[in-house]
Write a protein that holds these residues in place. Structure first.
Motif: not given
Length: 345
Positions: A210-216, A239-245, A257-258, A277-281
């Motif tokens: 019942n895990v929804k997603y995996i992060e980094q 992704v987290d640490e891989s995505c700054f801006n 996926h996110g 905005s870019i993520a939603k696009a």
């Protein structure tokens, strides 16, 4: 405008362990911008994405102090010009975040509106959040879950994995939590603690828990393997640490996926809004995260909560000495107020 810096130290009620180490306290910077008798507030939290490579508050304060004479010639309304100066001087992203947040807080107070209302957003509702369980033994993990359940209504648990003891230790921790709370959905954050082989193994196994997603799942520098994991994983990949801006989103968008947006990484609310905005696009899901942030920074991000699919803004809830009051907790959800600017006291 006049800039002032005040360090403050916060202590965690429960130390948090992730794949890179354990944190029990943090010294952050309270940045204040004053003009026309109005004071805007922001927060800078030192953080790292590489083990042992964390700037401390003294270094951040020295870095900001050097640029204050350049900034004080500006008016708080000159946000675009100020941002350009900060980038040209390679100011640390957490310091840029503090200044940009303080400028928005100043503006909200200037026009006597909360930021969510100034931006025309739905800030007058409750926003569900996840709460975090750090890497630990199965027994300690269950104890931490019980602590959260005694403290608040829990709608989603975020589990830190990537144990130095390997994926079998990760699985044991998940099984213990799942036995304690079979009804609460989970998300998993490995903080780059897995190899590609381990990430594929864990994604197959976690789907049944019942895990929804995996992060980094993969470490910074190993993003080339995201293409393989994207094809093999039955769970969504954030992704987290891989995505700054904003620029990082375009680069990784075909294989994820996110994204996890954090104020300190992004360098301010202005960049956070660009990232959204870019993520939603790119048709990506968006979550907001935090470091050892107080209510000041987490309240700032909550003003944009209506855009998020997931909120992981729980760091201030684990502090025993948070000096600020802003966003409040109701029914396991965050609630903004109607005070001007950030609405932080």
């Amino acid at each position: 405008m006049r800039l002032m810096i005040q360090p403050f130290t916060v202590h965690k009620r429960f130390p948090l362990t992730i794949s890179r180490g354990t944190t029990a306290s943090n010294t952050n910077l309270w940045v204040k911008i004053e003009s026309e008798g109005i004071e805007g507030w922001g927060e800078a939290s030192p953080f790292s994405i590489v083990k042992g490579n964390k700037l401390n508050s003294e270094q951040l304060q020295q870095e900001l102090t050097k640029i204050i004479p350049i900034l004080e010639k500006f008016n708080p309304l000159q946000r675009q010009e100020i941002e350009t100066v900060l980038l040209e001087n390679n100011l640390n992203s957490s310091l840029r975040a503090a200044i940009d947040t303080a400028l928005y807080d100043w503006l909200g107070k200037k026009v006597n509106l909360p930021l969510w209302k100034l931006w025309g957003l739905k800030g007058d509702r409750l926003f569900p959040i996840s709460v975090t369980i750090g890497i630990s033994s199965p027994e300690k993990a269950v104890e931490r879950v019980r602590n959260w359940l005694n403290f608040m209504e829990v709608n989603l648990l975020k589990i830190k994995l990537g144990s130095p003891e390997g994926i079998e230790a990760d699985k044991a921790m998940i099984l213990a939590i799942r036995k304690e709370t079979p009804y609460i959905p989970l998300t998993v954050d490995a903080n780059g603690g897995w190899t590609l082989k381990e990430a594929i193994n864990m994604s197959d196994w976690l789907e049944k828990q019942n895990v929804k997603y995996i992060e980094q799942p993969l470490n910074v520098g190993d993003e080339g393997n995201l293409t393989v994991l994207y094809e093999r994983s039955p769970l969504p990949i954030f992704v987290d640490e891989s995505c700054f801006n904003s620029q990082d989103i375009i680069k990784f968008s075909p294989y994820i996926h996110g994204i996890n947006i954090k104020l300190m990484k992004a360098g301010g609310l202005s960049e956070v809004m660009r990232m959204i905005s870019i993520a939603k696009a790119c048709k990506l899901q968006v979550m907001y995260g935090c470091y050892s942030d107080s209510s000041l920074a987490n309240t700032a991000m909550t003003h944009l909560a209506t855009y998020a699919d997931y909120l992981d803004l729980d760091s201030h809830l684990n502090l025993i000495d948070d000096p600020f009051q802003g966003v409040t907790l109701k029914e396991g959800k965050l609630m903004l107020n109607h005070l001007p600017g950030l609405g932080v006291k």
